[in-house]
Design an enzyme around this catalytic site. Structure first.
Site, mmCIF file in Angstrom:
data_model
loop_
_atom_site.group_PDB
_atom_site.id
_atom_site.type_symbol
_atom_site.label_atom_id
_atom_site.label_comp_id
_atom_site.label_asym_id
_atom_site.label_seq_id
_atom_site.Cartn_x
_atom_site.Cartn_y
_atom_site.Cartn_z
ATOM 1 N N ASP A 93 7.745 -21.939 -62.990
ATOM 2 C CA ASP A 93 8.679 -20.832 -63.073
ATOM 3 C C ASP A 93 10.093 -21.418 -63.098
ATOM 4 O OD1 ASP A 93 9.084 -17.663 -61.259
ATOM 5 O OD2 ASP A 93 9.675 -18.309 -63.258
ATOM 6 N N SER A 94 11.015 -20.651 -63.667
ATOM 7 C CA SER A 94 12.340 -21.182 -64.021
ATOM 8 C C SER A 94 13.301 -21.260 -62.844
ATOM 9 C CB SER A 94 12.949 -20.272 -65.080
ATOM 10 O OG SER A 94 12.864 -18.919 -64.626
ATOM 11 N N GLY A 95 12.934 -20.643 -61.719
ATOM 12 C CA GLY A 95 13.783 -20.730 -60.538
ATOM 13 C C GLY A 95 14.628 -19.499 -60.301
ATOM 14 N N GLY A 96 14.798 -18.663 -61.307
ATOM 15 C CA GLY A 96 15.667 -17.484 -61.169
ATOM 16 C C GLY A 96 15.207 -16.572 -60.056
ATOM 17 N N PHE A 97 13.921 -16.279 -60.058
ATOM 18 C CA PHE A 97 13.380 -15.341 -59.073
ATOM 19 C C PHE A 97 13.558 -15.879 -57.654
ATOM 20 C CE2 PHE A 97 10.814 -11.821 -57.761
ATOM 21 C CZ PHE A 97 10.106 -12.265 -56.674
ATOM 22 N N ASP A 147 15.672 -16.203 -66.077
ATOM 23 C CA ASP A 147 15.861 -14.762 -66.250
ATOM 24 C C ASP A 147 16.486 -14.194 -64.990
ATOM 25 O OD1 ASP A 147 13.603 -15.331 -64.717
ATOM 26 O OD2 ASP A 147 12.682 -13.394 -65.168
ATOM 27 N N GLN A 190 11.918 -7.983 -69.299
ATOM 28 C CA GLN A 190 12.509 -7.298 -68.165
ATOM 29 C C GLN A 190 12.703 -5.818 -68.538
ATOM 30 O OE1 GLN A 190 12.724 -8.389 -65.214
ATOM 31 N NE2 GLN A 190 12.565 -10.607 -65.417
ATOM 32 N N GLY A 217 9.973 -8.716 -63.447
ATOM 33 C CA GLY A 217 10.626 -7.539 -62.886
ATOM 34 C C GLY A 217 9.695 -6.538 -62.258
ATOM 35 N N ASP A 267 -0.268 -14.882 -61.357
ATOM 36 C CA ASP A 267 -0.010 -15.809 -60.242
ATOM 37 C C ASP A 267 0.348 -14.964 -59.033
ATOM 38 O OD1 ASP A 267 3.111 -15.480 -60.944
ATOM 39 O OD2 ASP A 267 2.892 -16.436 -58.977
HETATM 40 C C1 LIG Z 1 5.702 -11.446 -55.990
HETATM 41 N N1 LIG Z 1 6.277 -10.625 -57.038
HETATM 42 C C2 LIG Z 1 6.910 -11.208 -58.064
HETATM 43 N N2 LIG Z 1 6.987 -12.550 -58.263
HETATM 44 C C3 LIG Z 1 7.754 -12.704 -59.370
HETATM 45 C C4 LIG Z 1 8.196 -13.880 -59.986
HETATM 46 C C5 LIG Z 1 7.760 -15.222 -59.441
HETATM 47 C C6 LIG Z 1 6.334 -15.486 -59.861
HETATM 48 N N3 LIG Z 1 5.716 -16.510 -59.013
HETATM 49 C C7 LIG Z 1 6.189 -17.830 -59.344
HETATM 50 C C8 LIG Z 1 6.138 -18.794 -58.203
HETATM 51 C C9 LIG Z 1 6.032 -20.116 -58.518
HETATM 52 C C10 LIG Z 1 5.966 -21.055 -57.496
HETATM 53 C C11 LIG Z 1 6.056 -20.673 -56.178
HETATM 54 C C12 LIG Z 1 6.160 -19.319 -55.864
HETATM 55 C C13 LIG Z 1 6.201 -18.367 -56.887
HETATM 56 C C14 LIG Z 1 9.065 -13.754 -61.110
HETATM 57 N N4 LIG Z 1 9.541 -14.891 -61.720
HETATM 58 C C15 LIG Z 1 10.437 -14.766 -62.730
HETATM 59 N N5 LIG Z 1 10.941 -15.850 -63.317
HETATM 60 N N6 LIG Z 1 10.835 -13.536 -63.204
HETATM 61 C C16 LIG Z 1 10.365 -12.383 -62.680
HETATM 62 O O1 LIG Z 1 10.758 -11.292 -63.136
HETATM 63 C C17 LIG Z 1 9.437 -12.464 -61.576
HETATM 64 C C18 LIG Z 1 8.947 -11.296 -60.968
HETATM 65 C C19 LIG Z 1 8.109 -11.429 -59.847
HETATM 66 N N7 LIG Z 1 7.562 -10.516 -59.025
#
Ligand SMILES: CNc1nc2c(CCNCc3ccccc3)c3nc(N)[nH]c(=O)c3cc2[nH]1
Length: 373
Positions: A93-97, A147, A190, A217, A267
């Site tokens: 994942d890109s880190g934004g969240f 994002d 999104q 999102g 995931d």
């Molecule tokens: C739990 N609900 C939720 N998770 C979201 C994530 C993270 C997904 N999990 C990746 C991860 C990788 C390593 C360690 C922990 C998590 C999102 N990632 C991005 N980039 N954009 C989203 O809109 C977005 C929306 C989410 N909703």
């Protein structure tokens, strides 16, 4: 193996899809559950065990790995697969969240984000270009665009602003990613809970002709019905021949209902995080091993399971381990939970192949409803 990225649809049943992604490091059978391996490790598991349970791919994360041990250091050590001894595909994942949810956000504008590390308070910045650069340094197989994911409920204007900026960041990520045959960059749709914004995002991303698309999102506090309704409206606007990844989802029921609507990849931290907190997922629902009612229960979690953690240990012992905060408690329950999630995915893949998704999904949900005997 192939020297490039290819997604094939093998069967459909209603809107449910059975497919596979072939990449140089291996094949991903879809619908797929991707265990979260935040810092290059799936917590409380050996990665060999994760593989034996049927995981074809695990997740890594720019936010965690850029802070510690650092992307350039991982690259000097041969990349994340070498570092963690996981030779199969990795999605990052890109880190934004994580910046929005974990870090101390200092600035967010067209350029990117500036934040303070939740580890030591040091200041860092992430731009679309830097996120893709870091994912390249990690030698990630599937890279996510940077994002902006906003929490719901939110005003339409705010949702629109974030969605449009994420589209511009997707274009910048596509340029930064360039052409890497054996790898893929996915866009992230999104648009919050506003259908016309979701459709605009999906169509603009489809025009970028990326290798795959995530639905972002969601799973940000909205009711399941809202999430499923957004999927129902958005998925038909997404290219049928490309994989769809629903980020951060979810419970077993979320997964069944999202596969029904056409999602291919998932995931979620739930099976691993819940395992560390004494919660077991079984085909008869959730079992909280902290509860005193298990103190003298000699039965295993599920005598029909092929996973030793589910089949060979009494609930009484698991209760004891959880109550004593023994590390083996987290290890066994994480093992059980990931085994359950992977067996659910295998069950759903098989049902779609047989054209029996609806009846199988109904049987699975009935068994949950019967509850734990
Ligand atoms: C739990 N609900 C939720 N998770 C979201 C994530 C993270 C997904 N999990 C990746 C991860 C990788 C390593 C360690 C922990 C998590 C999102 N990632 C991005 N980039 N954009 C989203 O809109 C977005 C929306 C989410 N909703």
């Amino acid at each position: 193996m192939t020297d490039h990225f290819a997604f094939r649809l093998l069967a459909t049943d209603g809107r449910a899809r059975r497919g596979e992604i072939t990449m140089p490091r291996g094949t991903i059978r879809t619908p797929a559950f991707m265990p979260v391996g935040t810092g290059g490790t799936v917590k409380a598991m050996y990665l060999d065990q994760v593989r034996e349970l049927g995981a074809d791919i695990i997740l890594g994360n720019v936010y965690h790995l850029m802070l510690r041990p650092g992307a350039e250091r991982v690259a000097r050590l041969g990349g994340l697969h070498e570092f963690a001894r996981w030779p199969h595909p990795i999605l990052t994942d890109s880190g934004g969240f994580q910046v929005m949810s974990l870090a101390g956000l200092r600035k967010l504008d067209e350029t990117g984000v500036v934040f303070k590390s939740h580890i030591d308070g040091s200041e860092h910045s992430l731009t679309p270009e830097r996120s893709i650069e870091i994912q390249g340094l990690l030698d990630s197989d599937i890279q996510m665009q940077l994002d902006e994911c906003i929490r719901l409920p939110a005003e339409r204007a705010e949702i629109e602003r974030a969605m449009e900026m994420s589209l511009r960041w997707a274009e910048r990520c596509k340029v930064a990613f360039g052409d890497q045959p054996g790898k893929a960059m996915f866009g992230i749709v999104q648009g919050g809970d506003v259908v016309d914004l979701r459709l605009r995002s999906a169509e603009a991303l489809a025009a970028l002709d990326l290798k795959g698309y995530a639905i972002g999102g969601l799973a940000v506090g909205e009711p399941q019905a809202v999430m499923l309704s957004i999927l129902h409206e958005t998925l038909p606007a997404m290219p049928e021949a490309k994989p769809r990844y629903l980020m951060g989802v979810g419970t077993p029921d979320d997964i069944v209902e999202s596969v029904r609507r056409g999602i291919d990849m998932f995931d979620c931290v739930m099976p691993t995080r819940a395992g560390r907190h004494g919660l077991a997922f079984t085909r008869r629902g959730k079992v909280n091993l902290k509860n005193a009612r298990h103190a003298e229960d000699p039965r295993p979690l599920d005598e029909t399971s092929s996973c030793p953690a589910a089949r060979d240990y009494s609930r009484a012992y698991l209760h004891h381990l959880v109550r004593s905060d023994e590390q083996l408690g987290a290890m066994l329950l994480t093992w059980n939970n990931l085994a359950y999630y992977q067996s659910l995915m295998a069950d759903l893949r098989d049902a779609i192949e047989r054209g029996a998704f609806e009846s199988r999904a109904g049987a699975i949900k009935d068994e949950w409803a019967r509850g734990d005997i």
